[in-house]
Design a protein around this motif. Sequence first.
Motif, short mmCIF file in Angstrom:
data_model
loop_
_atom_site.label_atom_id
_atom_site.label_comp_id
_atom_site.label_asym_id
_atom_site.label_seq_id
_atom_site.Cartn_x
_atom_site.Cartn_y
_atom_site.Cartn_z
N SER A 1 -4.42 -6.16 -46.74
CA SER A 1 -4.69 -5.79 -45.35
C SER A 1 -5.47 -6.92 -44.68
O SER A 1 -6.52 -7.33 -45.17
CB SER A 1 -5.51 -4.50 -45.30
OG SER A 1 -5.96 -4.24 -43.98
N SER B 1 -10.92 0.98 -46.48
CA SER B 1 -10.48 -0.42 -46.45
C SER B 1 -11.61 -1.37 -46.11
O SER B 1 -11.38 -2.42 -45.51
CB SER B 1 -9.34 -0.58 -45.44
OG SER B 1 -9.76 -0.19 -44.14
N HIS C 1 -6.46 3.34 -42.74
CA HIS C 1 -7.44 2.26 -42.53
C HIS C 1 -8.73 2.85 -42.02
O HIS C 1 -9.01 2.84 -40.81
CB HIS C 1 -6.90 1.23 -41.54
CG HIS C 1 -7.61 -0.10 -41.61
ND1 HIS C 1 -8.93 -0.23 -41.26
CD2 HIS C 1 -7.20 -1.33 -42.01
CE1 HIS C 1 -9.30 -1.49 -41.43
NE2 HIS C 1 -8.26 -2.18 -41.89
#
Length: 330
Positions: free
Chosen positions: A189, A76, A31
């Motif tokens: 996510s 991300s 991430h």
Amino acid sequence: MTGAPETARNNTVNTVLGPVPADDLGVVAVHEALLSVVPGAEHAFDITMDRAEIFENLARKLREFREHGGGTVVDSTGMFHGRDVRLYEALSRSTGVHLVASTGMGPEELLGGYFLTPQTDPPTPWPAGKFADLFTREVTEGMVVPRVERRGAAGLVATAADPAGRTATEESLVRGAARTARDTGVPVSLRYGADAVGDLDVALDEGVPADRVVVGGLDRTDAVHAGAPFDIARRGAHVALDHVGCNDDDRYVTDRQRVALLLDLVREGLGDRILLSGNTIGEAVGHPAYDLPYSHVAATFVPLARSAGLDDADARRILVDNPRDLLTLR
């Protein structure tokens, strides 16, 4: 537009250079951000974006990551925060690091009025179906490179809610992101807002399996105090402790507290739900840099956790196996 990207659901992961075998990912920084640009900053009179300098800076950081055993970095940040697919392709070819880019967007304050319906009073958000169509095409047809073509397929759909609480627009975003994950096989996510379990429930309501969802920000102090990492993991979703290295912000627990939380999750039999990352920003434009090495989790944090009792098998599971399983197309 170019043709649809090459995709396959045979134990593969979408990277900016096309599908790769999931077992080739190695240690994953799951991430992170590569190039992060505050929307509009690229047009500011006092900001210069030297593309060659940006490339060299990011290439240096990715090579350092690889030298410390890293294999894959996941950007991300979604669609509109500086994502530069051509740049990422060149970086991956130059450094040998797999790069996974994401579609998606959020929170609402960073969207802009285009994604509201201004004909109503007050403006209403796009419906979830429109967001899902937008995100899904970035997986099935390729990520948009303004304005004339699409390139490699997104490997993740990412969204975020306001820490003060999920807005109506953000609920549409979560639902649209979950539908894309459900229908394309990429994971979703979610940076939770004020209620981690509630935000997860919105995604699960769309029929996406829990193990295809990662809830981010679960090393926030409020989440830890509320027991949210355990609640999320017990529901089968992935728990992202994704501010590793952040030790001077009261909104987040410290690394020593993260180690204690990680070990408690492992003791509870939830080690296969844990993901770690540093929320590193490789190159920041229009906002402060966060110059943490991409290798920090593997090279600094995990050795700290090992000294506190994390065994080698669990360390490998958290650094390699869990992110591999999350990113594999289903």
